[in-house]
Design a protein around this motif. Structure first.
Motif, PDB file in Angstrom:
ATOM      1  N   GLY A  17       0.810  -1.211   0.000  1.00  0.00           N
ATOM      2  CA  GLY A  17       0.000   0.000   0.000  1.00  0.00           C
ATOM      3  C   GLY A  17       0.843   1.260   0.000  1.00  0.00           C
ATOM      4  O   GLY A  17       0.530   2.235  -0.691  1.00  0.00           O
ATOM      5  N   LEU A  18       1.925   1.274   0.765  1.00  0.00           N
ATOM      6  CA  LEU A  18       2.822   2.427   0.798  1.00  0.00           C
ATOM      7  C   LEU A  18       3.482   2.655  -0.555  1.00  0.00           C
ATOM      8  O   LEU A  18       3.593   3.788  -1.017  1.00  0.00           O
ATOM      9  N   TYR A  19       3.885   1.567  -1.205  1.00  0.00           N
ATOM     10  CA  TYR A  19       4.444   1.689  -2.553  1.00  0.00           C
ATOM     11  C   TYR A  19       3.402   2.262  -3.514  1.00  0.00           C
ATOM     12  O   TYR A  19       3.725   3.094  -4.359  1.00  0.00           O
ATOM     13  N   LEU A  31      -6.084   6.041  -3.679  1.00  0.00           N
ATOM     14  CA  LEU A  31      -7.117   5.753  -2.679  1.00  0.00           C
ATOM     15  C   LEU A  31      -7.197   4.261  -2.377  1.00  0.00           C
ATOM     16  O   LEU A  31      -7.373   3.858  -1.221  1.00  0.00           O
ATOM     17  N   MET A  32      -7.053   3.426  -3.398  1.00  0.00           N
ATOM     18  CA  MET A  32      -7.057   1.982  -3.171  1.00  0.00           C
ATOM     19  C   MET A  32      -5.852   1.551  -2.335  1.00  0.00           C
ATOM     20  O   MET A  32      -5.958   0.661  -1.484  1.00  0.00           O
ATOM     21  N   SER A  33      -4.731   2.187  -2.546  1.00  0.00           N
ATOM     22  CA  SER A  33      -3.533   1.865  -1.772  1.00  0.00           C
ATOM     23  C   SER A  33      -3.694   2.280  -0.310  1.00  0.00           C
ATOM     24  O   SER A  33      -3.235   1.571   0.594  1.00  0.00           O
ATOM     25  N   VAL A  34      -4.351   3.409  -0.070  1.00  0.00           N
ATOM     26  CA  VAL A  34      -4.615   3.836   1.309  1.00  0.00           C
ATOM     27  C   VAL A  34      -5.537   2.827   1.991  1.00  0.00           C
ATOM     28  O   VAL A  34      -5.351   2.491   3.171  1.00  0.00           O
ATOM     29  N   GLU A  35      -6.525   2.321   1.274  1.00  0.00           N
ATOM     30  CA  GLU A  35      -7.416   1.308   1.831  1.00  0.00           C
ATOM     31  C   GLU A  35      -6.647   0.032   2.160  1.00  0.00           C
ATOM     32  O   GLU A  35      -6.918  -0.624   3.176  1.00  0.00           O
ATOM     33  N   LEU A  36      -5.700  -0.328   1.324  1.00  0.00           N
ATOM     34  CA  LEU A  36      -4.877  -1.506   1.594  1.00  0.00           C
ATOM     35  C   LEU A  36      -4.054  -1.313   2.864  1.00  0.00           C
ATOM     36  O   LEU A  36      -3.916  -2.245   3.673  1.00  0.00           O
ATOM     37  N   MET A  37      -3.539  -0.113   3.065  1.00  0.00           N
ATOM     38  CA  MET A  37      -2.784   0.175   4.288  1.00  0.00           C
ATOM     39  C   MET A  37      -3.686   0.102   5.518  1.00  0.00           C
ATOM     40  O   MET A  37      -3.282  -0.426   6.568  1.00  0.00           O
ATOM     41  N   LEU A  38      -4.903   0.623   5.415  1.00  0.00           N
ATOM     42  CA  LEU A  38      -5.837   0.548   6.536  1.00  0.00           C
ATOM     43  C   LEU A  38      -6.219  -0.897   6.854  1.00  0.00           C
ATOM     44  O   LEU A  38      -6.376  -1.269   8.021  1.00  0.00           O
ATOM     45  N   ILE A  67     -12.870   0.602  10.148  1.00  0.00           N
ATOM     46  CA  ILE A  67     -13.607   0.268   8.928  1.00  0.00           C
ATOM     47  C   ILE A  67     -14.621   1.356   8.609  1.00  0.00           C
ATOM     48  O   ILE A  67     -14.793   1.741   7.437  1.00  0.00           O
ATOM     49  N   ALA A  68     -15.293   1.885   9.617  1.00  0.00           N
ATOM     50  CA  ALA A  68     -16.268   2.958   9.394  1.00  0.00           C
ATOM     51  C   ALA A  68     -15.586   4.216   8.873  1.00  0.00           C
ATOM     52  O   ALA A  68     -16.086   4.879   7.944  1.00  0.00           O
ATOM     53  N   ILE A  69     -14.452   4.559   9.441  1.00  0.00           N
ATOM     54  CA  ILE A  69     -13.710   5.736   8.979  1.00  0.00           C
ATOM     55  C   ILE A  69     -13.194   5.518   7.555  1.00  0.00           C
ATOM     56  O   ILE A  69     -13.225   6.434   6.725  1.00  0.00           O
ATOM     57  N   ALA A  70     -12.745   4.296   7.248  1.00  0.00           N
ATOM     58  CA  ALA A  70     -12.263   3.998   5.899  1.00  0.00           C
ATOM     59  C   ALA A  70     -13.392   4.095   4.876  1.00  0.00           C
ATOM     60  O   ALA A  70     -13.179   4.584   3.759  1.00  0.00           O
ATOM     61  N   ALA A  71     -14.581   3.664   5.253  1.00  0.00           N
ATOM     62  CA  ALA A  71     -15.715   3.760   4.329  1.00  0.00           C
ATOM     63  C   ALA A  71     -16.071   5.222   4.061  1.00  0.00           C
ATOM     64  O   ALA A  71     -16.349   5.603   2.920  1.00  0.00           O
ATOM     65  N   ALA A  72     -16.057   6.042   5.102  1.00  0.00           N
ATOM     66  CA  ALA A  72     -16.338   7.466   4.913  1.00  0.00           C
ATOM     67  C   ALA A  72     -15.241   8.127   4.078  1.00  0.00           C
ATOM     68  O   ALA A  72     -15.526   8.962   3.209  1.00  0.00           O
ATOM     69  N   GLU A  73     -14.010   7.747   4.326  1.00  0.00           N
ATOM     70  CA  GLU A  73     -12.884   8.330   3.581  1.00  0.00           C
ATOM     71  C   GLU A  73     -12.948   7.977   2.109  1.00  0.00           C
ATOM     72  O   GLU A  73     -12.727   8.835   1.245  1.00  0.00           O
ATOM     73  N   ILE A  74     -13.294   6.749   1.788  1.00  0.00           N
ATOM     74  CA  ILE A  74     -13.338   6.365   0.380  1.00  0.00           C
ATOM     75  C   ILE A  74     -14.534   7.003  -0.307  1.00  0.00           C
ATOM     76  O   ILE A  74     -14.460   7.375  -1.478  1.00  0.00           O
ATOM     77  N   GLY A  75     -15.631   7.192   0.398  1.00  0.00           N
ATOM     78  CA  GLY A  75     -16.784   7.867  -0.191  1.00  0.00           C
ATOM     79  C   GLY A  75     -16.493   9.322  -0.521  1.00  0.00           C
ATOM     80  O   GLY A  75     -16.776   9.795  -1.626  1.00  0.00           O
ATOM     81  N   ILE A  76     -15.908  10.029   0.419  1.00  0.00           N
ATOM     82  CA  ILE A  76     -15.564  11.433   0.199  1.00  0.00           C
ATOM     83  C   ILE A  76     -14.434  11.555  -0.822  1.00  0.00           C
ATOM     84  O   ILE A  76     -14.460  12.424  -1.699  1.00  0.00           O
ATOM     85  N   GLY A  77     -13.451  10.674  -0.736  1.00  0.00           N
ATOM     86  CA  GLY A  77     -12.339  10.714  -1.682  1.00  0.00           C
ATOM     87  C   GLY A  77     -12.782  10.470  -3.111  1.00  0.00           C
ATOM     88  O   GLY A  77     -12.359  11.158  -4.034  1.00  0.00           O
ATOM     89  N   LEU A  78     -13.668   9.496  -3.310  1.00  0.00           N
ATOM     90  CA  LEU A  78     -14.157   9.236  -4.661  1.00  0.00           C
ATOM     91  C   LEU A  78     -15.013  10.381  -5.180  1.00  0.00           C
ATOM     92  O   LEU A  78     -14.981  10.693  -6.368  1.00  0.00           O
TER      93      LEU A  78
END
Length: 138
Positions: A17-19, A31-38, A67-78
């Protein structure tokens, strides 16, 4: 269960994910890489919760919050990436960096009068404006 197996797997996922965050230029792949790190962090939380045999299951509860924060982050990020793609026509991160840097803002005088008169002699010309832009990007 040994703690080393999920810890090594989580470390590998986090490194991948960092790579992805550092090497990718597409905003959606970042954004997908950040989700992988989470998810790697979540794996560590659950593995240490099971290994410590916590009666309150604090690691699993913290994983649910993550998981809840990651879902909100991916929604806003997308949503942000989609809006930028509609305006710019690209989701390339290098091209998005130019949104904050404009030549007009750097050509403004250092100290302008508010009464509409001619500005003081401390104006930045076009050459120094481009120098400031080059310094800001490095």
């Amino acid at each position: 269960m040994h703690l080393a197996y999920p810890a090594v797997l989580a470390a590998l996922l986090f490194c991948i994910g960092l790579y992805g965050v550092l090497a990718r230029r597409n905003a959606i792949l970042v954004l997908m890489s950040v989700e992988l790190m989470l998810n790697a962090v979540n794996l560590n939380l659950v593995a240490f919760d099971v290994w410590l045999r916590d009666t309150l299951h604090s690691g699993q509860a913290l994983t649910l919050f993550t998981i809840a924060i990651a879902a909100a982050e991916i929604g806003i990020g997308l949503a942000i990436v989609l809006a930028v793609y509609r305006n710019r026509g690209t989701s390339d991160i290098d091209r998005l960096r130019d949104t904050a840097e404009t030549d007009d803002a750097e050509k403004l005088p250092d100290s302008a009068d508010t009464d509409g008169t001619e500005p003081t002699p401390g104006r930045a010309d076009e050459k120094t404006g481009k120098t400031k832009k080059a310094e800001a990007t490095t």
